[in-house]
Design a protein around this motif. Structure first.
Motif, short mmCIF file in Angstrom:
data_model
loop_
_atom_site.label_atom_id
_atom_site.label_comp_id
_atom_site.label_asym_id
_atom_site.label_seq_id
_atom_site.Cartn_x
_atom_site.Cartn_y
_atom_site.Cartn_z
N ILE A 5 86.12 28.53 -38.98
CA ILE A 5 84.99 29.57 -39.13
C ILE A 5 85.20 30.80 -38.33
O ILE A 5 84.81 31.74 -38.57
N TYR A 6 85.78 30.40 -37.07
CA TYR A 6 86.15 31.67 -36.31
C TYR A 6 86.84 32.62 -36.78
O TYR A 6 86.33 34.10 -36.96
N ASP A 7 87.97 32.47 -37.79
CA ASP A 7 88.78 33.36 -38.30
C ASP A 7 87.94 33.92 -39.39
O ASP A 7 88.10 35.29 -39.73
N GLN A 8 87.07 33.31 -40.02
CA GLN A 8 86.54 33.86 -41.19
C GLN A 8 85.38 34.94 -40.81
O GLN A 8 85.16 35.95 -41.30
N ILE A 9 84.69 34.55 -39.67
CA ILE A 9 83.91 35.64 -39.06
C ILE A 9 84.57 36.93 -38.47
O ILE A 9 84.01 37.94 -38.77
N VAL A 10 85.33 36.45 -37.37
CA VAL A 10 86.03 37.45 -36.59
C VAL A 10 86.75 38.62 -37.45
O VAL A 10 86.77 39.68 -37.12
N SER A 11 87.35 38.16 -38.48
CA SER A 11 87.98 38.88 -39.23
C SER A 11 87.25 40.08 -40.06
O SER A 11 87.43 41.26 -40.47
N TYR A 47 94.72 28.40 -38.30
CA TYR A 47 93.58 29.30 -37.79
C TYR A 47 93.62 29.62 -36.26
O TYR A 47 94.08 28.70 -35.48
N ARG A 48 93.45 30.85 -36.00
CA ARG A 48 93.37 31.60 -34.65
C ARG A 48 94.76 31.72 -34.05
O ARG A 48 94.91 32.12 -32.78
N ASP A 49 95.64 31.31 -34.79
CA ASP A 49 97.06 31.52 -34.15
C ASP A 49 98.15 31.56 -35.56
O ASP A 49 99.00 30.81 -35.56
N ALA A 50 97.99 32.27 -36.53
CA ALA A 50 98.56 32.02 -37.77
C ALA A 50 100.10 32.43 -37.46
O ALA A 50 100.34 33.27 -36.78
N ARG A 51 100.89 31.79 -38.35
CA ARG A 51 102.20 32.08 -38.42
C ARG A 51 102.68 32.99 -39.56
O ARG A 51 101.94 32.71 -40.79
N ILE A 52 103.56 33.89 -39.53
CA ILE A 52 103.65 34.88 -40.54
C ILE A 52 104.67 34.29 -41.59
O ILE A 52 105.62 33.62 -41.09
N ASP A 53 104.37 34.39 -42.81
CA ASP A 53 105.58 34.15 -43.85
C ASP A 53 106.20 35.61 -43.95
O ASP A 53 105.66 36.44 -44.85
N MET A 87 90.95 33.92 -44.70
CA MET A 87 91.37 34.89 -43.76
C MET A 87 91.90 34.12 -42.50
O MET A 87 91.21 33.18 -41.92
N THR A 88 92.97 34.62 -41.65
CA THR A 88 93.26 34.13 -40.69
C THR A 88 93.66 35.15 -39.64
O THR A 88 93.53 36.37 -39.76
N THR A 89 93.56 34.74 -38.33
CA THR A 89 93.99 35.67 -37.08
C THR A 89 95.15 35.25 -36.72
O THR A 89 95.76 34.22 -36.67
#
Length: 182
Positions: A5-11, A47-53, A87-89
């Motif tokens: 939820i944090y990532d969806q809102i903060v984004s 979420y909150r620490d997503a890793r890059i592809d 969405m991710t952060t």
């Protein structure tokens, strides 16, 4: 699911603020191509620490760059897009990391990060009054300093730049004429 939820809102703050800035610049006669980082920076769903592809991201960013409609591209920092269009952060210092991601993908000649300090210092100026500027340090030294508490730059920002030998400039937005650190 707090992190989700944090990532969806903060984004949304990143999306809205860049949309407003792009609209303003275009109305002022500055041709800006707004791009959605959620469609460019592909991540896992951590979420909150997503890793890059990295492979997918590099493909999407270079493809975007080839079809951009302006010399100025405006996008977001700190965010990406995970599986199923979630969405991710990117976690702490995610905007600086975003700059490194785009630089890596586009083979940039350099990256400049603007901070409230004159560059990389040998100690935290909040706690020590007699700090010294480190005008030129290696990637390894920068990672070690950040790992042991230098909050001016995060280690994950440095790694993609090191991988492609892209210099990182740390400059002061309070005193932009100062030399900063490389």
């Amino acid at each position: 699911e707090y992190d989700f939820i944090y990532d969806q809102i903060v984004s949304l703050g990143e999306i809205l603020s860049t949309k407003i800035i792009a609209s303003y610049l275009n109305s002022a006669g500055v041709d800006v191509d707004w791009q959605d980082a959620r469609k460019l920076v592909h991540t896992d769903n951590n979420y909150r620490d997503a890793r890059i592809d990295w492979e997918s991201t590099e493909h999407k960013v270079t493809e975007m760059w080839e079809r951009k409609s302006s010399n100025i591209v405006l996008t977001q920092g700190f965010i990406g897009g995970g599986d199923h269009n979630r969405m991710t952060t990117l976690g702490r210092e995610g905007s600086d990391f975003s700059a490194a991601i785009f630089a890596y993908c586009l083979q940039a000649e350099s990256v400049t990060i603007w901070k409230d300090v004159p560059g990389m210092l040998n100690a935290d100026p909040k706690y020590f009054s007699n700090t010294s500027l480190l005008p030129n340090i290696s990637y390894k030294e920068a990672v070690e300093l950040s790992y042991y508490g230098a909050s001016v730059i995060h280690p994950k920002t440095i790694k993609p730049l090191e991988n492609k030998h892209i210099p990182l400039y740390i400059k002061s937005f309070l005193h932009p004429s100062l030399v900063g650190s490389v």
